[in-house]
Write an enzyme that holds these catalytic residues in place. Sequence first.
Site, PDB file in Angstrom:
ATOM      1  N   MET A   1       0.850  -1.193   0.000  1.00 18.12           N
ATOM      2  CA  MET A   1       0.000   0.000   0.000  1.00 18.12           C
ATOM      3  C   MET A   1       0.886   1.244   0.000  1.00 18.12           C
ATOM      4  O   MET A   1       0.468   2.321   0.423  1.00 18.12           O
ATOM      5  CB  MET A   1      -0.937  -0.007   1.212  1.00 18.12           C
ATOM      6  CG  MET A   1      -1.907  -1.190   1.173  1.00 18.12           C
ATOM      7  SD  MET A   1      -3.459  -0.873   2.011  1.00 18.12           S
ATOM      8  CE  MET A   1      -2.888  -0.613   3.667  1.00 18.12           C
ATOM      9  N   GLY A   2       2.109   1.105  -0.477  1.00 21.11           N
ATOM     10  CA  GLY A   2       3.015   2.248  -0.523  1.00 21.11           C
ATOM     11  C   GLY A   2       3.609   2.545   0.835  1.00 21.11           C
ATOM     12  O   GLY A   2       3.649   1.670   1.703  1.00 21.11           O
TER      13      GLY A   2
ATOM     14  N   GLY B   1      11.390  -2.760   5.353  1.00 21.45           N
ATOM     15  CA  GLY B   1      10.678  -4.045   5.341  1.00 21.45           C
ATOM     16  C   GLY B   1      10.264  -4.414   3.924  1.00 21.45           C
ATOM     17  O   GLY B   1      10.461  -5.552   3.466  1.00 21.45           O
ATOM     18  N   HIS B   2       9.716  -3.448   3.186  1.00 22.30           N
ATOM     19  CA  HIS B   2       9.322  -3.711   1.793  1.00 22.30           C
ATOM     20  C   HIS B   2      10.560  -3.968   0.922  1.00 22.30           C
ATOM     21  O   HIS B   2      10.541  -4.842   0.056  1.00 22.30           O
ATOM     22  CB  HIS B   2       8.561  -2.517   1.210  1.00 22.30           C
ATOM     23  CG  HIS B   2       7.293  -2.186   1.916  1.00 22.30           C
ATOM     24  ND1 HIS B   2       7.168  -1.091   2.733  1.00 22.30           N
ATOM     25  CD2 HIS B   2       6.085  -2.809   1.927  1.00 22.30           C
ATOM     26  CE1 HIS B   2       5.939  -1.039   3.205  1.00 22.30           C
ATOM     27  NE2 HIS B   2       5.262  -2.076   2.752  1.00 22.30           N
TER      28      HIS B   2
ATOM     29  N   GLN C   1     -10.071  -2.309   3.043  1.00 16.56           N
ATOM     30  CA  GLN C   1      -9.528  -2.889   4.277  1.00 16.56           C
ATOM     31  C   GLN C   1      -9.448  -1.897   5.425  1.00 16.56           C
ATOM     32  O   GLN C   1      -8.871  -2.198   6.466  1.00 16.56           O
ATOM     33  CB  GLN C   1      -8.183  -3.563   4.012  1.00 16.56           C
ATOM     34  CG  GLN C   1      -7.037  -2.660   3.633  1.00 16.56           C
ATOM     35  CD  GLN C   1      -5.819  -3.468   3.194  1.00 16.56           C
ATOM     36  OE1 GLN C   1      -5.777  -3.981   2.085  1.00 16.56           O
ATOM     37  NE2 GLN C   1      -4.818  -3.600   4.054  1.00 16.56           N
TER      38      GLN C   1
ATOM     39  N   SER D   1       7.649  -0.446  10.650  1.00 19.22           N
ATOM     40  CA  SER D   1       6.267  -0.247  10.220  1.00 19.22           C
ATOM     41  C   SER D   1       6.109   1.191   9.742  1.00 19.22           C
ATOM     42  O   SER D   1       6.793   2.096  10.247  1.00 19.22           O
ATOM     43  CB  SER D   1       5.340  -0.495  11.416  1.00 19.22           C
ATOM     44  OG  SER D   1       4.109   0.153  11.230  1.00 19.22           O
TER      45      SER D   1
HETATM   46  O1  PAF Z   1       0.107  -5.612   3.845  1.00 16.52           O
HETATM   47  C1  PAF Z   1      -0.325  -4.729   3.070  1.00 16.52           C
HETATM   48  O2  PAF Z   1       0.355  -3.755   2.754  1.00 16.52           O
HETATM   49  C2  PAF Z   1      -1.737  -4.848   2.517  1.00 16.52           C
HETATM   50  O3  PAF Z   1      -2.594  -5.415   3.444  1.00 16.52           O
HETATM   51  C3  PAF Z   1      -1.787  -5.607   1.169  1.00 16.52           C
HETATM   52  C4  PAF Z   1      -1.365  -7.045   1.332  1.00 16.52           C
HETATM   53  C5  PAF Z   1      -0.897  -4.915   0.156  1.00 16.52           C
HETATM   54  C6  PAF Z   1      -3.228  -5.607   0.645  1.00 16.52           C
HETATM   55  O4  PAF Z   1      -3.693  -4.317   0.441  1.00 16.52           O
END
Ligand code: PAF
Length: 275
Positions: free
Chosen positions: A24-25, A30-31, A55, A178
């Site tokens: 989600m940007g 971590g990403h 969500q 986070s």
């Molecule tokens: O973990 C996230 O960033 C989100 O929940 C995901 C898996 C990209 C779904 O929108």
Amino acid sequence: MQISTEVADLRKISAGKIAFVPTMGALHEGHATLIRQARQLCDQVVVSVFVNPLQFDDPYDLERYPRTPQVDIEIAQRAGATILWLPQSSEIYPSAVEQISAGAIGAIYEGVHRKGHFDGVLTVVKRLFDLVQPHWALFGEKDFQQLFLIQQMVRELGLGIEIIPVPTVRESDGLAISSRNVRLNEVDRQVALVISRALTNASQATNIADMRKALDETLASEVGFNRDYAAIIDESNFELASDRTFAKRALVAGWVNGVRLIDNMPMTGMAGDAR
Ligand code: PAF
């Protein structure tokens, strides 16, 4: 790295296998770890950035979710993404999209505090999978319940995608990385460290009673931390763990000065645990 808003561009590169990192940007280390690991699997790494309204149960939370497009481009590129896909909402949610229910496990722990959250996560992840058609998809263990539910969905729907779990990346002081950490001031941050301290203390215990005691007592020692839950679960089914559970994990969620934090850790200290 190609930046694209069109799913048609993904189709053009999909001659080979794709490793996929949905996000989600507000990308952070971590990403970057997920993307680097994806790049070790194959040469085509698709990273999506889509802030999924489904969500969020709180519109205010959705509104203030951090959006950092320039940083996202830099991190994705440096970590080795080959396509950064920024889909339009109309592409993800055309008039009819299959809604996925997260079922009973979607309604416990995080599900108690974020109504409908996991239905929204699974619905968007299934849609993203349909559009990207990856061979692998990588998710952080930081969101352990999300990871569990995605693995369950892939298995139950027979999607044929290999889900690769990636261990949580931590700051040098132990705080799980986070996108919410930027909202913590210096004092909050010290308070937040109680979470990783509690998890580490629990993981050093050698029976379930001592694990629970270590978790509860450490969390209670920090008055600035307000817990939502702290539990030790069986990783295979999310039921409460017992001494006989093979793979146990402690989950913690709570608040530090208005910032909600979650974390978890495998409990490996037990004699006879074969990890
Ligand atoms: O973990 C996230 O960033 C989100 O929940 C995901 C898996 C990209 C779904 O929108």
